[in-house]
Write an enzyme that holds these catalytic residues in place. Sequence first.
Site, PDB file in Angstrom:
ATOM      1  N   VAL A 404      43.797  42.139  41.275  1.00 16.23           N
ATOM      2  CA  VAL A 404      43.465  43.575  41.360  1.00 16.23           C
ATOM      3  C   VAL A 404      43.915  44.370  40.128  1.00 16.23           C
ATOM      4  O   VAL A 404      44.283  45.535  40.224  1.00 16.23           O
ATOM      5  CB  VAL A 404      43.998  44.226  42.653  1.00 16.23           C
ATOM      6  CG1 VAL A 404      43.375  43.582  43.868  1.00 16.23           C
ATOM      7  CG2 VAL A 404      45.516  44.191  42.752  1.00 16.23           C
ATOM      8  N   CYS A 405      43.884  43.751  38.954  1.00 13.88           N
ATOM      9  CA  CYS A 405      44.207  44.441  37.688  1.00 13.88           C
ATOM     10  C   CYS A 405      45.595  45.079  37.702  1.00 13.88           C
ATOM     11  O   CYS A 405      45.779  46.193  37.208  1.00 13.88           O
ATOM     12  CB  CYS A 405      43.155  45.499  37.370  1.00 13.88           C
ATOM     13  SG  CYS A 405      41.533  44.802  36.985  1.00 13.88           S
TER      14      CYS A 405
END
Length: 548
Positions: A404-405
């Site tokens: 999720v970055c």
Amino acid sequence: MSKGYNSDVEALRQKEYPHMNDGVYLDHSGATIYAKSTIDSFCAKMVTNLYGNPHSENSPAKLSGEVVDEVREKTLRFLGADPEHFDLIFVANATAAIKLVADSFRDLSEKTSDQRFWYGYHKDAHTSIVGVRELTYGQSYCFRSDLEVERWLRSPDAGFVNRYRPNGLGLFAYPGQSNMSGRRLPLTWPAAIRQSEYLQGTYTLLDAAALAMTFPMENVFQDVDRAPDFTCLSLYKIFGFPDVGALVVRRESGHILTLRKYFGGGTVSMVATFGKNWHRSKGLQAPTYKLHEGLEDGTLPFHSILALGEAIDVHRKLYGSMSRISDHTSYLVARLYRGLSDLRHANGRPVCRVYNENGDFEDSSKQGSAIAFNVLRANGHHVPYSDVERSANDAKIYIRSGGVCNPGGIFTALGYEPWMMERALSAGHHCGSHGISIIHGLPTGIVRASLGAMSTKQDVDTLVDFLRAAFVEKEPDWASTRTLVEAPPAERFSLDLPGNYTTSSFPDVREVPRPRPMLHQFSAAPEATPRVAPFAMHDFIHGLAAVK
């Protein structure tokens, strides 16, 4: 009405969000969902007016320019930022806003004695915040906790932050809310930095992309002396549409951005191309020009900005205030946390491991509208997060999984050390949908469920019911068992690996993990007992319509 819960949303869902009827959407941190009225209103204006390029002087162009100015002020006021003290630069998204600030600091740092600036960022930062460190020539530091930030603020000359001159040019960036876990970070740090006599050359950048989705931003901007110097937002995370971002700049600090080297169309008043090269930035010609006029490169997405004005009006009409949305989503995220925490296998072990440092999901000052978790088997082993997302997607429940970055947040939550990250890289893992979910028993990512203004209790309960049906393991009936049967061979287990995966070169590196043989008892010798509850996934998926 439940405390904090906005039951009116259930009727709104039918009228304003018919496009949400074909599933349960729980990825609002990626992008929330737009209202039907926003699209209708935007389309009506598009077919009844003529809008031209605002850089021209004809009537359609002037109309576009007026719309841009009106929506700029409307957006600031929606965020609780007084236009007298703040300006707003329209950008593509929060990442573009971050890059604008980063490029400006890189350019200005060339005029410092060591030709670089110091950069500090929090471990919960989005990848786009982390990337700024590459412009500092090694003079950056990742704060591993809130306590470490507080320690630095008390002793700015502390050597552990990799900074040689505390009074030199610096930038400290952090997220208002973790885009991974939903944890909300202190909003007091910008004021502490501004008030420190040793940090007068240090500016603050708040990444509010995740925070602004369900948080009343007047709490950030109402006191100009305590507000961040720069705040980046992705406005589609608040309204769903249009796809546009913003950089909110404190006017007393914004002049530093006008010292950047690059200039685009519309940001300069004159440019010389023959002889000695020179240009005049509009950002440096106040009060003739405003700050944003020197920073918005090229033609603005004026149609999207027109849509933004309609989105703000519809949002206020539907929800009243961001405070009401905050109460609503706080209720829902607490309900979801309780539901996940209550899930137990028959042996009493938890089905979900929730990741959060706060532990208080009912306090909206500490927790936003997202939850990060992993699913566990009855023996404590992890279910690959990609399997969870895939199964949920088949059941028309839309969540997100993976890194999720948020590299710092992910690997801190999962207990990774630097050597373990190197091992994962050498094993072939990488961010994205084709990574390896589990390496040597450790997951490489998480499952995230995030809620929005239009989420309902039924959305939350549907996810919890799905996890219960799909992953809760029940004990066999030992009273009627007599014959021992070995579990199916390891090759019958579905491992989450790329299609071209091979273990021929290094069989022990890409362990995902190895299934252990299990003994089951039966009166006869039928096929092995399923690892999950004897619930047909096909029946569950096709039964969702009844749940909805």
